[in-house]
Design an enzyme around this catalytic site. Sequence first.
Site, mmCIF file in Angstrom:
data_model
loop_
_atom_site.group_PDB
_atom_site.id
_atom_site.type_symbol
_atom_site.label_atom_id
_atom_site.label_comp_id
_atom_site.label_asym_id
_atom_site.label_seq_id
_atom_site.Cartn_x
_atom_site.Cartn_y
_atom_site.Cartn_z
ATOM 1 N NE ARG A 73 -2.343 -1.321 3.640
ATOM 2 C CZ ARG A 73 -1.822 -0.636 4.629
ATOM 3 N NH1 ARG A 73 -1.794 0.684 4.587
ATOM 4 N NH2 ARG A 73 -1.314 -1.234 5.690
ATOM 5 C CE1 TYR A 215 0.860 -6.065 -2.351
ATOM 6 C CE2 TYR A 215 -0.277 -4.098 -1.623
ATOM 7 C CZ TYR A 215 0.271 -5.327 -1.348
ATOM 8 O OH TYR A 215 0.211 -5.822 -0.075
ATOM 9 C CE LYS A 224 -6.180 -3.965 4.241
ATOM 10 N NZ LYS A 224 -6.472 -4.716 5.462
ATOM 11 C CG HIS A 244 -7.892 -3.328 9.695
ATOM 12 N ND1 HIS A 244 -6.639 -2.889 10.092
ATOM 13 C CD2 HIS A 244 -7.663 -4.302 8.771
ATOM 14 C CE1 HIS A 244 -5.703 -3.570 9.451
ATOM 15 N NE2 HIS A 244 -6.302 -4.427 8.653
ATOM 16 C CB SER A 266 -1.319 -4.650 7.729
ATOM 17 O OG SER A 266 -2.531 -4.173 7.204
ATOM 18 C CB CYS A 268 -0.143 -6.880 14.150
ATOM 19 S SG CYS A 268 1.004 -5.490 14.060
ATOM 20 C CG ASP A 291 -7.803 -7.671 6.428
ATOM 21 O OD1 ASP A 291 -7.016 -7.285 7.314
ATOM 22 O OD2 ASP A 291 -7.946 -7.063 5.351
ATOM 23 N NE ARG A 387 0.122 -8.537 1.945
ATOM 24 C CZ ARG A 387 -0.619 -8.042 2.922
ATOM 25 N NH1 ARG A 387 -1.702 -8.685 3.311
ATOM 26 N NH2 ARG A 387 -0.273 -6.935 3.536
ATOM 27 N NE ARG A 418 4.471 -7.570 14.040
ATOM 28 C CZ ARG A 418 5.121 -8.731 14.185
ATOM 29 N NH1 ARG A 418 6.076 -8.833 15.096
ATOM 30 N NH2 ARG A 418 4.815 -9.758 13.438
ATOM 31 C CG ASN A 517 -1.583 -15.709 21.084
ATOM 32 O OD1 ASN A 517 -0.762 -15.547 21.979
ATOM 33 N ND2 ASN A 517 -1.369 -15.288 19.848
#
Length: 606
Positions: A73, A215, A224, A244, A266, A268, A291, A387, A418, A517
């Site tokens: 992006r 892309y 998005k 998101h 993104s 993470c 997402d 990707r 993060r 987790n």
Amino acid sequence: MKLTELKHKALKKWVEDAIELMQPDDVYVCNGSKAEYEKLAEQTVAEGLAIRLNQKKRPGCLLFRSDPSDVARVENRTYIASKTLNAAGPTNNWIDPVELKQTMTDLYRGCMRGRTMYIIPFSMGPVGSPIAKIGVEITDSPYVVINMHIMTRVGAKVLDVLGTDGEFVPCFHSVGKPLTKGERDNGKWPCAPLEKKYISHFPETREIWSYGSGYGGNALLGKKCLALRIASVMARDEGWLAEHMLILKITNPEGKTKYIAGAFPSACGKTNLAMLVPTIPGWKVETVGDDIAWLKFGSDGRLYAINPEAGFFGVAPGTSEESNYNAMKTIEKNTIFTNVALTEDGDVWWEGIGYDPEGKLIDWTGKEWFFDRNNKDKSPAAHPNSRFTTPASQCPSIAKEWEDPNGVPISAFLFGGRRAHTIPLVLESRNWLHGVFLGSIVGSEVTAAALDLKVGQVRRDPFAMLPFCGYHMGDYFKHWIHIAKKTTPDKLPKIYFVNWFRKTDDGKWLWPGYGENSRVLKWIFERCDGSGKAIETPIGNMPTIDAIDRPASVPVQDMEVLLKVDTEGWLREVDDIRTNHYPKFGDHLPKELYELLDEMEKGLRK
């Protein structure tokens, strides 16, 4: 389908005007069939733009390599062209919409010469769902068409729902590389130079105009662009949420189920969490989305979410059977890979895949590459933001409810990013307003998904929506506060702050992450159920040291660090929020958030 068969008059007129402006050699209306996908996939292979992978190892899979200028992006070329700068707010790039449309109209003039114009009718969300929205993308990229086949619901069934006068979001896209007579791409990824790339959104008229990039999020305009930037404006105006967020289903050993949505920047760990394999016996996690989530209130007063996408557009590096077994199984077939490395036997490889490659590779730039464990300065074989585009229906952990047109009821929201220090493993907001406060202060270390920022730099990313909110973010915070008034507090999801990425001072991970987790999710499940031990702190409700089932690999002293309130660290957070973050929103920032910041500082200083 032929253009003359389009029954929607406004759609047909829009397409005809685009043809006159862009001057393609041919026009094709996509029907969404498997035969159409295969034909276009084969076309990209024949033109040297794609490589068909080893069909025994990866049946139905393709590999593309993009231009080095077109790998992520481009946030500084992404615009929210609302009528006023104030409406776009301080976190968006703004250009006057009249000026921008003039600039881009000049770029679009003749931009599809030598190419085919593809008309892609697509649904974000199950076709006909009351939460779904319809878009139509015009593009000159077969790569975009086949990716949209995977990521959205494409074709005649969408036009049937649209009817003769239904609403749709019009989306222009061109790679910005017209061809002269007889000219071909000759295997070179078509795109425009960076300074001519535009990813533009017009919130008031619900339009998307993209030029110069082929892309992912710049070109797959349902993702998005529509699902977040334009949909966030629709959601504000219509009283719902476009976020998101991943959506997961979690079931305890007694068979009781809850749905959790989580917002992370993104790269993470959204996809990893959405497809998590629990390490706790008897617990099960299933995937609804990885997402994006669209949420509307049901008749019972609860928020119901759909995943508006039909596929996963995941970051490849770091994805392995250990980190995300379900993703690795999903991408075994019918998957489009972009900017990963190619092995000698026609398979794919990337850093963090879980095993060393053998022999010579071809890296993402098309050059020979040999693995050298001792050379830490060696350029990666796969681009850090490489990707995979893969159908959600192939995921082994996909929940049976993932295409329920009415959505699934959300019990909890997770926010996080993060952060190597300060932010604890998990904390619970005291109430909805406090949860909005926590969402508004999220910060994360920057990843390779953003082309024009320094990797590792910490930036505030409220609600993980910084690059995706289509209007003033101060007003976005207000929307989150006001939407709670549509129901009673007991019907609203609980809100949590999580951080899987804590490190020691010498850089070692404090928490193993991935499947472990599930231990944090278990505590969240219990809290939503009215159990689960917690203590009140100045930053929110924290688990007691014995409330979370501790993995054998985590010593008690590390667990204490993970669940400790780092007073000095949080006071630095308060100072940064007060000095650098909140002021940028001016008088659009809800006063309630400043009051909660003052309250937290006061509690920390006691």
